[in-house]
Design a protein around this motif. Structure first.
Motif, mmCIF file in Angstrom:
data_model
loop_
_atom_site.group_PDB
_atom_site.id
_atom_site.type_symbol
_atom_site.label_atom_id
_atom_site.label_comp_id
_atom_site.label_asym_id
_atom_site.label_seq_id
_atom_site.Cartn_x
_atom_site.Cartn_y
_atom_site.Cartn_z
ATOM 1 N N THR B 156 38.277 -15.203 -7.721
ATOM 2 C CA THR B 156 39.205 -15.222 -6.587
ATOM 3 C C THR B 156 38.797 -16.296 -5.567
ATOM 4 N N ASP B 157 37.527 -16.693 -5.589
ATOM 5 C CA ASP B 157 37.073 -17.757 -4.672
ATOM 6 C C ASP B 157 37.859 -19.058 -4.845
ATOM 7 N N ARG B 158 38.398 -19.281 -6.018
ATOM 8 C CA ARG B 158 39.094 -20.543 -6.296
ATOM 9 C C ARG B 158 40.565 -20.517 -5.857
ATOM 10 N N ILE B 159 41.061 -19.355 -5.468
ATOM 11 C CA ILE B 159 42.499 -19.223 -5.174
ATOM 12 C C ILE B 159 42.858 -19.873 -3.833
ATOM 13 N N ARG B 160 43.960 -20.646 -3.849
ATOM 14 C CA ARG B 160 44.423 -21.333 -2.642
ATOM 15 C C ARG B 160 45.913 -21.086 -2.442
ATOM 16 N N LYS B 161 46.361 -21.309 -1.232
ATOM 17 C CA LYS B 161 47.786 -21.281 -0.902
ATOM 18 C C LYS B 161 48.555 -22.199 -1.851
ATOM 19 N N GLY B 162 49.677 -21.730 -2.335
ATOM 20 C CA GLY B 162 50.496 -22.551 -3.221
ATOM 21 C C GLY B 162 50.247 -22.306 -4.704
ATOM 22 N N ASP B 163 49.120 -21.654 -5.034
ATOM 23 C CA ASP B 163 48.862 -21.334 -6.446
ATOM 24 C C ASP B 163 49.974 -20.442 -6.995
ATOM 25 N N LYS B 164 50.278 -20.628 -8.266
ATOM 26 C CA LYS B 164 51.330 -19.849 -8.913
ATOM 27 C C LYS B 164 50.746 -18.623 -9.614
ATOM 28 N N GLY B 222 48.621 -0.759 -12.196
ATOM 29 C CA GLY B 222 49.663 -1.727 -12.522
ATOM 30 C C GLY B 222 49.568 -3.057 -11.780
ATOM 31 N N LEU B 223 50.642 -3.826 -11.896
ATOM 32 C CA LEU B 223 50.722 -5.159 -11.300
ATOM 33 C C LEU B 223 50.493 -5.115 -9.788
ATOM 34 N N ALA B 224 51.064 -4.114 -9.133
ATOM 35 C CA ALA B 224 50.952 -4.015 -7.673
ATOM 36 C C ALA B 224 49.487 -3.919 -7.237
ATOM 37 N N THR B 225 48.709 -3.123 -7.955
ATOM 38 C CA THR B 225 47.300 -2.947 -7.595
ATOM 39 C C THR B 225 46.515 -4.236 -7.800
ATOM 40 N N THR B 226 46.750 -4.897 -8.929
ATOM 41 C CA THR B 226 46.059 -6.163 -9.198
ATOM 42 C C THR B 226 46.360 -7.189 -8.105
ATOM 43 N N LEU B 227 47.623 -7.292 -7.728
ATOM 44 C CA LEU B 227 47.981 -8.270 -6.684
ATOM 45 C C LEU B 227 47.343 -7.888 -5.347
ATOM 46 N N ASN B 228 47.313 -6.601 -5.041
ATOM 47 C CA ASN B 228 46.664 -6.169 -3.805
ATOM 48 C C ASN B 228 45.166 -6.450 -3.815
ATOM 49 N N GLU B 229 44.545 -6.331 -4.975
ATOM 50 C CA GLU B 229 43.121 -6.652 -5.074
ATOM 51 C C GLU B 229 42.888 -8.144 -4.791
ATOM 52 N N ILE B 230 43.792 -8.971 -5.266
ATOM 53 C CA ILE B 230 43.675 -10.413 -4.997
ATOM 54 C C ILE B 230 43.803 -10.682 -3.490
ATOM 55 N N ARG B 233 40.658 -9.704 -1.567
ATOM 56 C CA ARG B 233 39.485 -10.559 -1.751
ATOM 57 C C ARG B 233 39.680 -11.976 -1.215
ATOM 58 N N THR B 234 40.929 -12.407 -1.069
ATOM 59 C CA THR B 234 41.153 -13.800 -0.648
ATOM 60 C C THR B 234 41.563 -13.932 0.815
ATOM 61 N N ASN B 235 42.026 -12.832 1.404
ATOM 62 C CA ASN B 235 42.640 -12.902 2.726
ATOM 63 C C ASN B 235 43.819 -13.880 2.744
ATOM 64 N N LEU B 236 44.501 -13.979 1.633
ATOM 65 C CA LEU B 236 45.758 -14.722 1.558
ATOM 66 C C LEU B 236 46.859 -13.710 1.215
ATOM 67 N N GLU B 307 49.002 -11.377 5.090
ATOM 68 C CA GLU B 307 48.001 -11.031 4.078
ATOM 69 C C GLU B 307 48.395 -9.744 3.363
ATOM 70 N N LYS B 308 49.514 -9.829 2.694
ATOM 71 C CA LYS B 308 50.055 -8.673 2.002
ATOM 72 C C LYS B 308 50.738 -9.134 0.721
ATOM 73 N N VAL B 309 51.116 -8.155 -0.104
ATOM 74 C CA VAL B 309 51.958 -8.476 -1.256
ATOM 75 C C VAL B 309 53.399 -8.182 -0.853
ATOM 76 N N ILE B 310 54.215 -9.216 -0.891
ATOM 77 C CA ILE B 310 55.621 -9.079 -0.496
ATOM 78 C C ILE B 310 56.506 -9.294 -1.720
ATOM 79 N N LEU B 311 57.434 -8.368 -1.911
ATOM 80 C CA LEU B 311 58.385 -8.487 -3.021
ATOM 81 C C LEU B 311 59.739 -8.913 -2.471
ATOM 82 N N LYS B 312 60.248 -10.024 -2.993
ATOM 83 C CA LYS B 312 61.630 -10.392 -2.675
ATOM 84 C C LYS B 312 62.514 -9.642 -3.662
#
Lengths: 333, 333
Positions: B156-164, B222-230, B233-236, B307-312
């Motif tokens: 997760t240290d490598r994750i940056r804004k704009g990553d897909k 599920g997916l929601a938990t994994t994304l929340n974990e990211i 850990r990243t504060n993004l 710093e949240k997971v937002i679903l459109k």
């Protein structure tokens, strides 16, 4: 239709049949098939050991230890028995819904202390919870990775006629301590599980001599089972002398009361070491200097025939010590 | 007195609290603390991964798999997610007294086939048996060791804004397949668990680009938990689009029936991959060529705030996807 019995988990004959007929049939490979305490493999130039055990001991707290301490030291010992320095442990816990978090906390504290004492790190883990009555309080699995230095080989392949058999102290302490607690025997005594990490003792032995050829910790099924496993893999025999096998008075007493034979009772801080006759005294000397080896003894030797474990009894007779049949002590580790 | 709840094993908030407050407090070390799918460490010049999971899925057979297959592929996938080639597995089984040996045999056969398919060897194992009603048929623990080549780092240290954010197919298949079987839903449908080994897909991704920065398999929670974990850990933040998240009609249907949200339902053959924007199309292309990646999609991206997971949502609104609270699906893996 055949069913799984408690005896399939006892360390005795049924368990050996299950492993040989069901498990090895499917999964045989050069790492698993020796059925050593740990699998040994190389990656690059480095030799590794890898092992696992699940712990279901009942009760989870007993004199001298608890399921957490056992889960750390048990896996440390399985690595040590193939000459590997224990480094990293995994820990998977299965919790029963309704377990008091205070109990979990006590067990975690015990694992923390045991890890520090044995100089190993828990680096990965997993937690599962199942409904009430779908597990019994807590089950713990640990797996462990260790490194083997100097290309050491501890294997039944090295065992020869005349080799001596050493044990580092009295037998049956763990099993009898757990059973006394489980049955709430109204006796006052000082007996404790021998639960302890054996790496520092093993390291000393390996440091003084290459004469130590094979080691195994006699856990489920006790000393008798370990010796029978050696016989089965070497096609040699073993002669042991009852007068030389240390058994504490409390273990003798409770064993008689419960109709148990200490030879078949589990240990958690003992190692059976097969050593060349030339190296035996040297190994014994270094063992006796270690706090876990003060009571070390040569208890017998490898013989050519018969291909059995023979006990020379106190009164001078001889009896065959067979592999455990049936379930003597369920959930002892 | 506080007690362990089923929710402590759900992959959601209570489990994260337990791990952070009880486990990390005691066992924090540089290998465990990242809470990655596997611990990563070096011995000599070689980098290794080490992981463990216990499997308590109920029922033990379900459409598309069984507890044995799950125990092999789950650990294979935890190694794969840190970029490690899975090599050796341990296997500890806890059996309930009275289990038909025929059932055990079926599970062992399934593990054998899964091991061959995933190209891993079971090198060490352990069998325990507990009394009837002290376990539920069979629990399996596997631990695994893998090697990391080319000094790859997935973190997760490598994750940056704009990553897909890419996922390799539809979500919720495993959880809904297991729940349907458990509840004996009288529906005829073709839904199966997605239970599959991900290493060959991961190897291809790592082969074409260093742009893949982090991977996690969205199992419990599920997916929601994994994304929340990211996010934690990243504060993004993360923005995902509902229209791009593949969900099968059967999964949608049964989820509605059971009041579940597929975002929180377990997967066993899916990987969430965070990849640099430059590498995204290239990674997607190679994924789509693999049989486990045909349905791969970019489902969203890393944003700076909130710093949240937002679903459109499909209708164009936005909603916060929080970490799972309470127990949605007990014993799903």
């Amino acid at each position: 239709m055949s069913k799984i019995l408690l005896a399939h988990g006892s360390g005795g004959k049924l368990m050996h049949n299950l492993i040989e007929q069901e498990i090895l049939k499917r999964f045989a490979n050069p790492f698993l098939s020796p059925l050593a305490d740990s699998a040994v493999f190389s990656i690059g130039k480095q030799k590794f050991a890898f092992t696992t055990d699940s712990y279901v001991v009942k009760p989870i707290f007993f004199p001298g230890g608890d399921i957490g301490k056992l889960a750390i030291y048990g896996t440390v010992n399985d690595l040590s028995m193939v000459g590997a320095e224990p480094l990293y442990l995994s820990c998977g816990v299965i919790l029963e819904e309704g377990l008091e978090t205070e109990i979990l906390d006590k067990i975690l504290a015990s694992m923390e202390a045991a890890g520090k004492n044995a100089n190993v790190k828990i680096v990965t883990g997993d937690t599962k919870v199942v409904e009430k009555n779908s597990a019994d309080k807590i089950f713990i699995n640990t797996a462990g990775v260790g490194i083997i230095k100097n290309n050491r080989v501890l294997s039944t392949d090295r065992i020869r006629k005349g080799d001596k058999i050493i044990i580092n102290g009295s037998i049956g302490d763990h099993g009898i301590a757990v059973m006394s607690e489980r049955m709430k025997l109204k006796v006052t005594f000082s007996l404790k599980s021998d639960c302890a990490p054996l790496w520092s003792l093993v390291e000393k032995i390996l440091g003084v001599s290459n004469g130590a050829k094979f080691m195994r910790d006699p856990t489920r099924g006790g000393l008798a089972t370990t010796l029978n496993e050696i016989v089965a893999r070497t096609n040699l025999g073993i002669l042991i002398r009852e007068e030389d096998i240390p058994v504490k008075d409390e273990v003798k007493g409770i064993s008689e009361l419960l109709g148990l034979d200490p030879l078949y009772v589990a240990n958690e801080g003992k190692a059976v070491i097969v050593v060349s006759p030339e190296a035996a005294e040297k190994v014994l000397r270094v063992m006796k200097k270690d706090k876990l080896g003060k009571e070390s003894r040569i208890i017998g030797e490898i013989v050519e025939t018969p291909e059995k474990v023979i006990l020379k009894t106190l009164i001078g007779g001889h009896r065959i010590v067979d592999m455990l049949t049936g379930e003597q002590l369920p959930r002892i580790c």
